[in-house]
Design a protein around this motif. Structure first.
Motif, mmCIF file in Angstrom:
data_model
loop_
_atom_site.group_PDB
_atom_site.id
_atom_site.type_symbol
_atom_site.label_atom_id
_atom_site.label_comp_id
_atom_site.label_asym_id
_atom_site.label_seq_id
_atom_site.Cartn_x
_atom_site.Cartn_y
_atom_site.Cartn_z
ATOM 1 N N GLU C 34 6.343 -2.515 4.015
ATOM 2 C CA GLU C 34 5.089 -2.385 3.269
ATOM 3 C C GLU C 34 3.893 -2.541 4.223
ATOM 4 N N ALA C 35 3.997 -3.495 5.125
ATOM 5 C CA ALA C 35 2.894 -3.769 6.042
ATOM 6 C C ALA C 35 2.610 -2.587 6.969
ATOM 7 N N MET C 36 3.619 -1.760 7.200
ATOM 8 C CA MET C 36 3.451 -0.579 8.053
ATOM 9 C C MET C 36 2.950 0.635 7.282
ATOM 10 N N GLY C 37 2.762 0.499 5.970
ATOM 11 C CA GLY C 37 2.354 1.639 5.173
ATOM 12 C C GLY C 37 3.529 2.396 4.607
ATOM 13 N N ARG C 38 4.618 1.662 4.373
ATOM 14 C CA ARG C 38 5.808 2.243 3.736
ATOM 15 C C ARG C 38 6.506 3.313 4.565
ATOM 16 N N VAL C 39 6.574 3.093 5.854
ATOM 17 C CA VAL C 39 7.370 3.993 6.688
ATOM 18 C C VAL C 39 8.334 3.156 7.531
ATOM 19 N N GLY C 40 9.219 3.834 8.251
ATOM 20 C CA GLY C 40 10.051 3.173 9.240
ATOM 21 C C GLY C 40 11.410 2.685 8.775
ATOM 22 N N LEU C 41 11.740 2.910 7.507
ATOM 23 C CA LEU C 41 13.026 2.431 7.001
ATOM 24 C C LEU C 41 14.168 3.368 7.358
#
Lengths: 229, 229, 229, 229, 229, 229
Positions: C34-41
């Motif tokens: 969430e802290a990254m803007g909802r990316v990276g999963l």
């Protein structure tokens, strides 16, 4: 007895040598599979129904019809102490073919567990009873008792041929089948492999790299591996 | 209220009789499913997010839009002590619609758990809180709050129709739905079934075979089963 | 270094700032995502091989060839304390590329765990060793050492780009990748987010509804939500 | 008639108005689903068994038991010209429940096709006969005739509730169910939608952008979309 | 432009050299993938929506939010003759993001097709229009227009990184991505490979065995292959 | 020859009687499977790579290592006119093990097609050549030639045991294996079955119901079926 023949129960089967079974019970599935030359594994969709489940014993095979567990009761009578029930199905079926009542019966016969290429239920009770099961599904759906399968014929379970009397070993890494005639030889090979693994483990723990232990640097260079900074 | 109607919240629903719910809470999913005549089970892909999770309560239904959990907040207000939130989605969606904050809110309302045909997150926290969830996926992916679904309409969750007020029971074997109007009858049938099971279990434990207990030898012979040596 | 380039090992990589890694290790995957803007999963099929597994560290990336774990040994030499091995494969492959021997070697190098878009084995031993692994499969099947992949190039692992040196965090909710250059900023954002969550949790626990806390009643009404009795 | 009730055949069902069915047959599944407010679709795993298959008619519902097609014969008698057989199963089952013989029977009764949440066989013959089928599997595996299901009760087929008499439309985009009582209204809405689509198509073909046609530029800007060079 | 950045549209992208694109269009996906050193393939779940679909062009990338096709309209404006729209999604989503209206718009802009790691609909119309699409699903389910994604940023589509301007080639064997900077070199390598293949094909057709053509007999013997009668 | 033995090629195999093979080639997979007593089918994930593909011939079996097609070339030499190559793999692998070059070689040897429990590529060319293939995947991904498998040993392909020399029949309904020793008997049984089907088809076409043709009304009533209005 031919593969997948329907409507028969073989009463006298030749079980793998019990000393070999005992010896195999000390090794993990990965080790035994390697010791056999990397064959004999079931598909990885076969999973334990509870944490810590482990099985080693001689196979009593069961060929089920879809959504029908009649043959489970027929198989119960053929189980002897040290056996593992190994159930295949004539087609993909995910219902709960087996629960705590059948497990009570199987356990009373001395069976060490169940491998089933289908579904089971009552998994909390099975854990409490200490009756290990490896299955492809957990599903409360009940089954009927209407159509004949077979007991103690060769079956294909989760992609692997199982003959009655073969040794079946199951742990958190999966399920492996050792043909009865190879049980001793495989047990010895597993033992040897495990002893080598102990040495290797110590070296790895001490910081030795596989690159050096297995002398990989030269073949890697020959294969063209480039190091850059 | 029609199935899958969008944009409505029904405030007054008829919950199943609380004594029947209480009674049903004593039985397992497999037993209740059998007591209902083998109907009412959700698909087996619905699994508990932690070991030992178990739920029994009356359904507050939620129809979600994909990757959108707005209706979860709307549903919170409709939850009463003893309820179970049952969330369906208008299409397959695997994101994390629900986490520890919503669980805190639902728990404060007295809800006993969540059944969701989609994904959830914060599963470690949910276990610590003792808030049981059965879902089809675990995924950290967040959702938005942009589109209307509904609360307390009939929904199809994991292949099963759920009406608001129905009893939902979930354990390690899966999830079963008992229509509110049948709750008492099913609870009685489950009780009866369980009592029979106790007797059977004792006999199996004593070594009696299902072949004899269920008098299967004759029908098996009629069906053509052959024993060979 | 280009994506998926074969036959290279990069020795000097820029690891994310260690203070930022340390800070990120305090937050969960859902919060960081969430802290990254909802990316990276990564895709949700990546699961821990044992309960309670958790990893946070800097990525040493590995590109494997199918059913071939040669590059694992090459990677071992590149691992430094605080690193996490992140293994992708040039095609879908579910065999057991990694077991307790390699884990002993990786652990001796100071590695904190393994993220692998393929299978692993010896999972009971890995748990006993406390070496956490997130994988897409558990399978006893052994691999060969015949074909070159690479180490420390950009790879796509379970649907997510990972550059060597990136921070990788894994817990029960999945796996998230934070680009090295964003590690501090994301750690700060996660901290801020977490502090807000504490307040919200208290309010929810006290019975405040999300409808009121987030002032949703008006937008819901505007969107057309109808309450009926 | 309750959902999934076993052992019953309802002879008199109320079929959707034939003029509405006729009108609905002119529209595609995507259009009808939109006209209903985006509900009523079956899961996308339902696919035509041959290219160009298309069905529109009134549902005669069938609840099958796994791997058992007894109810197909019971259903044949209930089929009237213009009907579509819609078969659900009490659990996941992928066998071939239906082939060219049953299709000959269904076709002789005037049935327009079959929707089945399970498997079928003889698909080449079915194509030659012009008997369209939408299924989740193609499998030669035969079934038995041993256990009662039902005919013309409400069923859940591929995730969607189907009541006997409902209109079922299937084409290359999937399968949609229109409740009998809504058939006219939905047919009218589909017609209106289609007429609008013609206009839009012409504008798009002429190079008008959706950004302008739907006046999206302002809301996109408000939402924060940035253009960069 | 960073991977998966949300809320941006890049207007000026560097497209691969058009002569190289033209040359690449003459080769199949398998040949191009080999010519690149066996990289660049999307996952095999990407399939053509109609028989004979084939695409070659320069990528305009689209990052979609789940079940939301707003960015499709934003992308239309960025399409130039010879482009291929390549759509990724921030999470798994199987709805129909694209149909005949958008295809009309894209076709009017000169686009050669769509690659989408999600679902599409109106597939019969798309075939009639001759607008080729490769997708992971066909589903009539409509989408909303509520949340920002991006256009012309790097995306990961079906497991492969795609930068705007890259060449994308799709045929019955799958989808391959050639980085813009490598387009010429790969086209040349593909040409060379294809010419060799012609010779080999003639030899195989004349009955020459691969064992002899590739001189495999000696390495097979060295590897230990035994012939028995 | 034991199941899955590695590193061997058997040159002399006993092929099923050619007259029986010829006769079997006239029947469909569903009919043959029924004539064998409902056994011998491969899993339904095996699908033809082009419309209308059909194969009947004697099996030359191949055991492949994952992502390695070396044994395909070894097998080519063992193929005789009328043979069908049947390829299994020691673990799940979805790459393209086979394309138009190998097909040219196999076709030059007189092979009638390929059954492969893995992936293939060049499917458009294979269709143009008229070389039928049934596979579990289509994937452009190339394979290596590094590890020994075997040729003409018993293998398990898509869940079914295949011995070299067995008859393999494949059509749109799937793939069935007839043991060589049973080929004549099964061909005769299929013929008989087909002749009965002709009669039944005529009756069904004339409007006779299965309920009457198979005298099902009484057993259905006994089973408790209720008709209601």
């Amino acid at each position: 007895m031919t593969l997948n023949q329907l409507g028969v129960v073989k009463r006298n089967i030749v079980r793998a040598d019990s000393a070999a079974v005992e010896k195999l019970s000390k090794f993990g599935v990965a080790t035994i599979h390697e010791a056999m030359g990397r064959v004999g594994l079931m598909k990885p969709y076969m999973r334990p129904i509870y944490l810590g489940a482990r099985i080693c014993g001689t196979a009593v095979t069961i060929l089920l019809q879809p959504s029908d567990n009649w043959m489970m009761h027929v198989a119960a009578e053929q189980l002897q102490p040290g056996d593992v029930a190994v159930a295949a199905c004539t087609t993909d079926s995910f219902d709960g073919f087996f629960g705590d009542l059948l497990a009570t019966s199987f356990q009373a016969r001395g069976a060490r567990g169940l491998i089933i290429d289908a579904g089971v239920r009552d998994v909390d009770e099975l854990e409490k009873m200490g009756f290990p099961v490896f299955s492809r599904a957990i599903h409360a759906k009940g089954t009927i008792k209407a159509t004949l399968g077979s007991v103690n014929i060769p079956v294909i379970c989760a992609g692997t041929l199982v003959n009655p009397g073969d040794v079946v070993i199951a742990d958190a890494d999966g399920v492996v089948v050792v043909p009865a005639a190879m049980a001793r030889e495989v047990a010895d090979a597993a033992e040897k492999r495990e002893s080598f693994e102990g040495e290797k483990r110590d070296k790895f723990a001490a910081g030795v790299l596989g690159l050096d232990m297995y002398k990989m640097r030269e073949p890697l260079e020959k294969a063209g591996l480039k190091y850059i900074d």
